[in-house]
Motif scaffolding. Structure first.
Motif, PDB file in Angstrom:
ATOM      1  N   LYS A   1       1.744   7.308  -7.004  1.00  0.00           N
ATOM      2  CA  LYS A   1       0.647   8.236  -7.176  1.00  0.00           C
ATOM      3  C   LYS A   1       1.089   9.516  -6.466  1.00  0.00           C
ATOM      4  CE  LYS A   1      -3.038   4.558  -7.325  1.00  0.00           C
ATOM      5  NZ  LYS A   1      -4.237   3.837  -6.826  1.00  0.00           N
TER       6      LYS A   1
ATOM      7  N   GLN B   1       2.349   1.835  -3.548  1.00  0.00           N
ATOM      8  CA  GLN B   1       1.180   2.256  -4.399  1.00  0.00           C
ATOM      9  C   GLN B   1       0.883   3.639  -4.141  1.00  0.00           C
ATOM     10  OE1 GLN B   1      -2.154  -0.239  -4.174  1.00  0.00           O
ATOM     11  NE2 GLN B   1      -1.637  -1.584  -5.849  1.00  0.00           N
ATOM     12  N   ARG B   2       0.834   4.185  -3.030  1.00  0.00           N
ATOM     13  CA  ARG B   2       0.432   5.740  -2.809  1.00  0.00           C
ATOM     14  C   ARG B   2       1.854   6.613  -3.221  1.00  0.00           C
ATOM     15  NH1 ARG B   2      -3.598   7.001   0.694  1.00  0.00           N
ATOM     16  NH2 ARG B   2      -2.573   8.974   1.100  1.00  0.00           N
TER      17      ARG B   2
ATOM     18  N   VAL C   1       0.778  -1.140   0.115  1.00  0.00           N
ATOM     19  CA  VAL C   1       0.060   0.147  -0.001  1.00  0.00           C
ATOM     20  C   VAL C   1       0.980   1.143  -0.079  1.00  0.00           C
ATOM     21  CG1 VAL C   1      -1.674   1.277   1.288  1.00  0.00           C
ATOM     22  CG2 VAL C   1      -1.986  -1.302   0.961  1.00  0.00           C
TER      23      VAL C   1
ATOM     24  N   GLN D   1       1.343  10.348  -3.427  1.00  0.00           N
ATOM     25  CA  GLN D   1       0.294  10.650  -2.395  1.00  0.00           C
ATOM     26  C   GLN D   1       1.147  10.465  -1.104  1.00  0.00           C
ATOM     27  OE1 GLN D   1      -3.092   8.076  -2.543  1.00  0.00           O
ATOM     28  NE2 GLN D   1      -3.921   9.280  -4.191  1.00  0.00           N
ATOM     29  N   GLN D   2       0.935  11.154   0.282  1.00  0.00           N
ATOM     30  CA  GLN D   2       1.936  11.085   1.137  1.00  0.00           C
ATOM     31  C   GLN D   2       1.524   9.897   2.025  1.00  0.00           C
ATOM     32  OE1 GLN D   2       1.060  14.873   3.446  1.00  0.00           O
ATOM     33  NE2 GLN D   2       3.104  15.513   2.875  1.00  0.00           N
ATOM     34  N   VAL D   3       2.186   9.250   2.526  1.00  0.00           N
ATOM     35  CA  VAL D   3       2.124   7.903   3.356  1.00  0.00           C
ATOM     36  C   VAL D   3       1.965   8.369   4.810  1.00  0.00           C
ATOM     37  CG1 VAL D   3       3.336   5.872   3.716  1.00  0.00           C
ATOM     38  CG2 VAL D   3       3.473   6.737   1.408  1.00  0.00           C
TER      39      VAL D   3
ATOM     40  N   ARG E   1       7.334  13.002   1.420  1.00  0.00           N
ATOM     41  CA  ARG E   1       6.433  11.732   1.174  1.00  0.00           C
ATOM     42  C   ARG E   1       6.045  11.183   2.351  1.00  0.00           C
ATOM     43  NH1 ARG E   1       8.593   7.936  -3.810  1.00  0.00           N
ATOM     44  NH2 ARG E   1       9.124   9.660  -5.225  1.00  0.00           N
TER      45      ARG E   1
END
Length: 428
Positions: A18, A14-15, A11, A20-22, A148
């Motif tokens: 894209k 994948q984030r 997960v 997107q922040q984790v 990130r």
């Protein structure tokens, strides 16, 4: 959060792809299955009772927020060292999944050289330098990671590791990851601040970077000033003008132990003049070969005077030959992109003469008699045997010149195939 850490790491990957922040990275450290992965990576076996107790205490301290890295002069220095190794590897596993796309662009030495030969054909100037992580501000490095990772507890733990441990001086894999993060920031900032799309290419490997510029001398100094600003403002490195080397590609450029040079246009004739003059060729400098021969105790490369290896005299003859072969194989893999492999063949011959000197000194005889005793009837080269597990003799041969040159060709072909594969996939 997923039940199993492997699913949660997927997960995270994948984030990050894209953009997107984790989150929830720190909570993943509570899972016992993650620590089992850490144990398998570090020790390649299941944890003992002592290690299980150590992991339980470590997880408890992480939950309560009381985990601190102890100093080296502490009484329980071995346990503290084990704790720091475990937590460092766990942080490395999480960050590798988050920065998987960045690590894919991180190149090995032959890959970097082949990319320079492919991409820098139209470049006229280059800027080379060094990215030293030990000089980097740890707060700025944590700020880069926080772009990130939106988890203040994980960032605080990373800052504690960077501050209290000599990570940059060791051989841990997190050094490669942190260097890839810095290179990614350098490339992105360079594209934003310069308006030279397609005229600047950056290749980085082993803390070294090479920036190629297709432009005039003014453009080169302009890009050099921007590089210095990025290193000072975004990476926290204090770099002087002397540490940024600006060279024209028609002159010799040193990078990763290679000498890079464009083919001069005067040497080309006929219709293929415009195509061939843009080729970049890689050579091994003689000074580098001299340093390698001196470092490995082969002898003097210039006058071809072999010497014995006094440090390996206590080893068995089989182990000595295995050590020489390992060193020669590593040289063939590292310098597989060279245009002058004959210079490496001379170094291999010097290593073989040094091996004979070492064996003769161990046997207290002459190198000629040692070479005669190492001949195997019906075979070429120098051979040494030892008894195997099933009672048969296990033979090993000193790598010949044909094997050495064939290994260079195979390694070069494999790297070219991987580059063509990545080009077809669109990753390069």
């Amino acid at each position: 959060m997923a039940i199993h850490p492997i699913h949660q790491l997927h997960v995270f990957r994948q984030r990050a792809r894209k953009h997107q922040q984790v989150r929830d990275c720190y909570r993943l450290l509570y899972r016992k299955t993650l620590w089992e992965m850490v144990e398998n990576r570090l020790f390649k076996k299941e944890a003992d009772k002592k290690q299980l107790l150590l992991i339980e205490n470590l997880v408890y301290e992480l939950r309560e927020g009381t985990f601190r890295i102890k100093e080296k002069h502490h009484k329980k220095s071995t346990e503290n060292h084990m704790e720091s190794l475990l937590i460092l590897e766990a942080v490395n596993i999480i960050m590798q999944s988050i920065y998987a796309d960045v690590l894919e662009k991180h190149l090995k030495v032959p890959d970097a050289l082949f990319q320079v030969k492919r991409v820098f054909r139209n470049m006229s100037w280059c800027i080379s330098g060094l990215l030293d992580l030990s000089q980097m501000n740890k707060v700025m490095l944590c700020q880069l990671v926080s772009v990130r990772i939106k988890d203040h507890r994980f960032i605080r733990l990373l800052h504690q590791l960077l501050k209290n441990m000599s990570i940059t001086g060791g051989q841990h894999k997190i050094n490669e990851l942190l260097f890839a993060v810095c290179v990614n920031e350098l490339r992105s900032q360079l594209k934003r601040r310069t308006e030279m799309d397609g005229k600047i290419e950056v290749v980085c490997c082993q803390n070294n970077f090479l920036a190629g510029i297709a432009g005039s001398k003014k453009d080169v100094f302009y890009v050099g000033g921007i590089l210095k600003q990025i290193m000072q403002q975004n990476l926290g490195m204090q770099i002087k003008d002397e540490h940024l080397y600006i060279r024209h590609f028609e002159k010799t450029v040193c990078f990763l132990g290679y000498c890079l040079k464009k083919i001069p246009s005067k040497q080309q004739e006929g219709v293929q003049k415009q195509l061939q003059r843009k080729k970049i060729k890689c050579y091994v400098p003689k000074k580098k070969l001299q340093n390698i021969a001196r470092e490995f105790q082969y002898g003097d490369y210039t006058i071809f005077k072999p010497t014995r290896k006094s440090k390996v005299m206590n080893l068995s003859e089989f182990d000595i030959l295995s050590l020489y072969n390992k060193e020669i194989k590593n040289l063939a893999h590292y310098y597989c992109a060279v245009e002058n492999p004959h210079s490496l063949l001379k170094l291999r011959s010097l290593a073989q003469s040094s091996f004979l000197r070492t064996i003769s000194a161990k046997r207290k005889t002459t190198p000629k008699k040692a070479a005669e005793s190492l001949r195997r009837p019906g075979y070429e080269g120098l051979w040494i045997s030892r008894p195997g597990k099933d009672g048969r003799k296990l033979w090993i041969r000193f790598m010949s010149g044909r094997q050495f040159s064939a290994r260079i060709r195979r390694k070069k072909a494999s790297y070219l195939q991987s580059i063509n594969r990545s080009k077809s996939n669109g990753s390069l």
